[in-house]
Scaffold this motif. Structure first.
Motif, PDB file in Angstrom:
ATOM      1  N   SER A  33     -32.489  11.471   8.007  1.00 42.04           N
ATOM      2  CA  SER A  33     -33.213  11.063   6.812  1.00 42.04           C
ATOM      3  C   SER A  33     -32.646   9.668   6.630  1.00 42.04           C
ATOM      4  O   SER A  33     -31.428   9.333   6.717  1.00 42.04           O
ATOM      5  CB  SER A  33     -32.785  11.732   5.433  1.00 42.04           C
ATOM      6  N   MET A  34     -33.819   8.920   6.205  1.00 40.97           N
ATOM      7  CA  MET A  34     -33.532   7.494   6.084  1.00 40.97           C
ATOM      8  C   MET A  34     -33.212   7.198   4.688  1.00 40.97           C
ATOM      9  O   MET A  34     -32.898   6.210   4.215  1.00 40.97           O
ATOM     10  CB  MET A  34     -34.614   6.495   6.454  1.00 40.97           C
ATOM     11  N   CYS A  35     -33.073   8.102   3.850  1.00 39.18           N
ATOM     12  CA  CYS A  35     -32.747   8.191   2.244  1.00 39.18           C
ATOM     13  C   CYS A  35     -31.476   8.835   2.195  1.00 39.18           C
ATOM     14  O   CYS A  35     -31.009   9.547   3.163  1.00 39.18           O
ATOM     15  CB  CYS A  35     -33.955   8.941   1.642  1.00 39.18           C
ATOM     16  N   GLY A  90     -42.495   2.265  -2.041  1.00 44.72           N
ATOM     17  CA  GLY A  90     -41.825   2.723  -0.661  1.00 44.72           C
ATOM     18  C   GLY A  90     -42.410   1.865   0.421  1.00 44.72           C
ATOM     19  O   GLY A  90     -43.298   1.094   0.083  1.00 44.72           O
ATOM     20  N   HIS A 124     -44.313   2.556  12.126  1.00 44.70           N
ATOM     21  CA  HIS A 124     -44.569   3.810  11.130  1.00 44.70           C
ATOM     22  C   HIS A 124     -45.732   4.147  11.236  1.00 44.70           C
ATOM     23  O   HIS A 124     -46.728   3.435  11.314  1.00 44.70           O
ATOM     24  CB  HIS A 124     -43.708   3.495   9.935  1.00 44.70           C
ATOM     25  N   PHE A 125     -46.057   5.320  11.031  1.00 40.03           N
ATOM     26  CA  PHE A 125     -47.468   5.850  10.766  1.00 40.03           C
ATOM     27  C   PHE A 125     -48.246   5.375   9.511  1.00 40.03           C
ATOM     28  O   PHE A 125     -49.461   5.762   9.360  1.00 40.03           O
ATOM     29  CB  PHE A 125     -47.526   7.429  10.842  1.00 40.03           C
ATOM     30  N   GLY A 169     -35.965  -2.678  12.672  1.00 36.35           N
ATOM     31  CA  GLY A 169     -35.251  -1.508  12.496  1.00 36.35           C
ATOM     32  C   GLY A 169     -36.432  -0.334  12.514  1.00 36.35           C
ATOM     33  O   GLY A 169     -37.134   0.006  11.556  1.00 36.35           O
ATOM     34  N   ALA A 198     -38.538  -2.142   6.291  1.00 43.32           N
ATOM     35  CA  ALA A 198     -38.122  -1.222   5.424  1.00 43.32           C
ATOM     36  C   ALA A 198     -36.700  -0.424   5.659  1.00 43.32           C
ATOM     37  O   ALA A 198     -36.055  -0.281   4.703  1.00 43.32           O
ATOM     38  CB  ALA A 198     -39.204   0.028   5.631  1.00 43.32           C
ATOM     39  N   HIS A 232     -35.014   2.086  -1.420  1.00 46.22           N
ATOM     40  CA  HIS A 232     -34.570   3.378  -1.465  1.00 46.22           C
ATOM     41  C   HIS A 232     -34.243   4.124  -0.229  1.00 46.22           C
ATOM     42  O   HIS A 232     -34.073   5.154   0.134  1.00 46.22           O
ATOM     43  CB  HIS A 232     -35.610   4.368  -1.988  1.00 46.22           C
TER      44      HIS A 232
HETATM   45  N1  0PR Z   1     -41.651   1.499   7.795  1.00 44.75           N
HETATM   46  C1  0PR Z   1     -40.446   2.020   8.387  1.00 44.75           C
HETATM   47  C2  0PR Z   1     -39.960   1.172   9.514  1.00 44.75           C
HETATM   48  C3  0PR Z   1     -40.183   3.298   8.128  1.00 44.75           C
HETATM   49  O1  0PR Z   1     -39.019   3.926   8.698  1.00 44.75           O
HETATM   50  C4  0PR Z   1     -40.528   3.993   7.079  1.00 44.75           C
HETATM   51  C5  0PR Z   1     -40.194   5.383   6.606  1.00 44.75           C
HETATM   52  C6  0PR Z   1     -41.830   3.546   6.341  1.00 44.75           C
HETATM   53  C7  0PR Z   1     -42.163   2.065   6.792  1.00 44.75           C
HETATM   54  C8  0PR Z   1     -42.539   4.059   5.259  1.00 44.75           C
HETATM   55  O2  0PR Z   1     -41.504   4.495   4.094  1.00 44.75           O
HETATM   56  P1  0PR Z   1     -41.768   5.437   2.990  1.00 44.75           P
HETATM   57  O3  0PR Z   1     -41.587   6.908   3.630  1.00 44.75           O
HETATM   58  O4  0PR Z   1     -40.876   5.123   1.881  1.00 44.75           O
HETATM   59  O5  0PR Z   1     -43.180   5.191   2.386  1.00 44.75           O
HETATM   60  N2  0PR Z   1     -39.161   6.113   7.471  1.00 44.75           N
HETATM   61  C9  0PR Z   1     -38.700   7.339   7.269  1.00 44.75           C
HETATM   62  C10 0PR Z   1     -39.377   8.215   8.239  1.00 44.75           C
HETATM   63  O6  0PR Z   1     -40.738   8.540   8.330  1.00 44.75           O
HETATM   64  C11 0PR Z   1     -38.967   7.746   6.066  1.00 44.75           C
HETATM   65  C12 0PR Z   1     -38.171   9.269   5.734  1.00 44.75           C
HETATM   66  C13 0PR Z   1     -37.104   9.087   4.787  1.00 44.75           C
HETATM   67  C14 0PR Z   1     -38.388  10.493   6.213  1.00 44.75           C
HETATM   68  C15 0PR Z   1     -36.559  10.340   4.845  1.00 44.75           C
HETATM   69  C16 0PR Z   1     -37.912  11.322   6.042  1.00 44.75           C
HETATM   70  C17 0PR Z   1     -36.811  11.448   5.211  1.00 44.75           C
HETATM   71  O7  0PR Z   1     -36.270  12.809   5.057  1.00 44.75           O
HETATM   72  O8  0PR Z   1     -38.600   8.714   9.035  1.00 44.75           O
END
Ligand code: 0PR
Length: 387
Positions: A33-35, A90, A124-125, A169, A198, A232
């Motif tokens: 997780s990134m959180c 986010g 990212h998607f 990143g 992000a 976050h």
């Molecule tokens: N840009 C980048 C480079 C990201 O890695 C992410 C999300 C986003 C944009 C989108 O951010 P939000 O999810 O805040 O809208 N990266 C993680 C991922 O997809 C988000 C995440 C965090 C997924 C915690 C799962 C998790 O448990 O892996």
């Protein structure tokens, strides 16, 4: 809903039961997780401002000042004195705003109607959502060892290119694209350049100041038009806290929609009613951490990354790429990635599997301790010895 109200105790008993099914960061088992657990002070600030609505800022003038201050504060991390932007939900919303701004700007000032955006496969998607929502066409940049191949970038530019996206990143591998060269190309062709930091935005500045050798990736490069940076994620703020910054006011202006009966007569954000709590939480944690606190966090994350990396290599696992930030992607030469993820799941580790390339992906967030890493390595050793 029942006719009769339930008691607070009853309600919380039920909520507790639901919550028991959740994983907790503090268990040290969430490795993908990134959180992470948000800092205590951000939770207090979040609660204090929980009902404040930045969608109607004239009613919440104090909260608006907090947002403005926080935008400037985050800008100072990214080498810009007067950024224009917002605290949003986010990275997704921030990326959507960047794509909307670039599209509207090109439409209004350059008469481009069939917008194309050059994005790396590592993006990212959320950019796929932008493609769908804003009717833009994503053009894939060529890649070189999982980063944008600068040499072929110019060949992707057409008269319809409205933006280039580069990542500081990446979601799956934590890599930083060659943003200095990309910014030169964007500037030369007068194309909007969005940097998705992000994840990297709250770690790269501190690592750079501590002597890590990263190229410039932010507004210090003239060619950079906008940046996403998420409080976050590595910022330790509460969910939902993202941030979008623009170099110029004009990028907010091209998104303005009239909001006649509100205290502010126009709005550039996608969201209408929006959380003042996120701004307050982010303000609080940034003031509380200071550069010192974030530097310590960044260096600890890199130390944990080194321990995991060396441990993995010692027991026969292979990294798919040398880590640049606190993300490691690895495989075992004799075990299929999905099977390995399942074996880890059986041992109660929650890992994620990256798609490009396929690998077990670990993010060394604040809640992952050195003890957790050692336990994880022990289990990986047992798995490796059993094949
Ligand atoms: N840009 C980048 C480079 C990201 O890695 C992410 C999300 C986003 C944009 C989108 O951010 P939000 O999810 O805040 O809208 N990266 C993680 C991922 O997809 C988000 C995440 C965090 C997924 C915690 C799962 C998790 O448990 O892996």
């Amino acid at each position: 809903m029942d006719d009769k109200p339930k008691s607070k105790d009853e309600i919380f008993k039920i909520l507790d039961k639901y919550q028991q099914k959740d994983l907790f960061y503090s268990d040290g088992r969430i490795l993908g997780s990134m959180c992470t657990e948000s800092d205590a002070i951000s939770k207090l600030a979040f609660n204090k401002f929980i009902s404040s609505n930045l969608g109607d800022p004239g009613l919440f003038k104090g909260t608006k000042l907090i947002e403005d201050y926080t935008i400037k504060n985050i800008g100072s991390l990214l080498s810009i004195d007067n950024p224009y932007g917002h605290i949003v939900t986010g990275g997704t919303e921030a990326n959507l705003m960047a794509m909307r701004a670039a599209r509207n700007y090109a439409r209004d000032y350059k008469n481009i109607d069939h917008a194309e955006v050059i994005v790396p496969k590592s993006s990212h998607f959320s950019f796929k959502k932008a493609e769908d929502i804003f009717n833009i066409k994503l053009i894939n940049a060529d890649m070189d060892n999982f980063k944008i191949d600068v040499n072929s970038l110019e060949s992707k530019i057409t008269e319809n290119t409205i933006a280039i996206v580069a990542i500081a990143g990446t979601t799956e591998l934590g890599l930083v694209d060659p943003i200095e060269e990309i910014a030169d190309i964007a500037q030369k062709h007068d194309i909007f350049l969005h940097i998705d930091a992000a994840f990297g935005g709250f770690i790269l500045p501190f690592l750079k100041e501590s002597g890590y050798n990263f190229p410039h990736f932010d507004f210090s490069l003239e060619g950079v038009s906008s940046m996403t940076i998420d409080p976050h994620k590595m910022g330790l703020s509460t969910i939902p806290s993202g941030c979008i910054l623009f170099r110029d006011k004009k990028y907010l202006e091209v998104m303005e929609v009239a909001s006649p009966y509100l205290t502010k007569k126009s709005q550039s954000t996608i969201v209408g009613t929006r959380s003042g709590a996120s701004a307050a939480a982010t303000y609080a944690v940034m003031e509380y951490m200071g550069k010192e606190g974030y530097t310590k966090l960044a260096l600890e994350a890199m130390e944990k990354t080194k321990v995991l990396k060396e441990g993995l290599l010692k027991i026969g696992y292979e990294l798919v790429v040398e880590p640049e930030l606190n993300i490691i992607a690895f495989n075992h030469p004799n075990i299929d990635t999905n099977s390995l993820a399942e074996l880890l799941e059986e041992k109660n580790w929650s890992v994620s599997v990256s798609s490009y390339p396929k690998a077990i992906r670990i993010i060394l967030m604040n809640h992952v301790t050195l003890d957790n890493i050692n336990d994880f390595l022990n289990d990986l050793k047992i798995i490796a010895n059993s094949v």
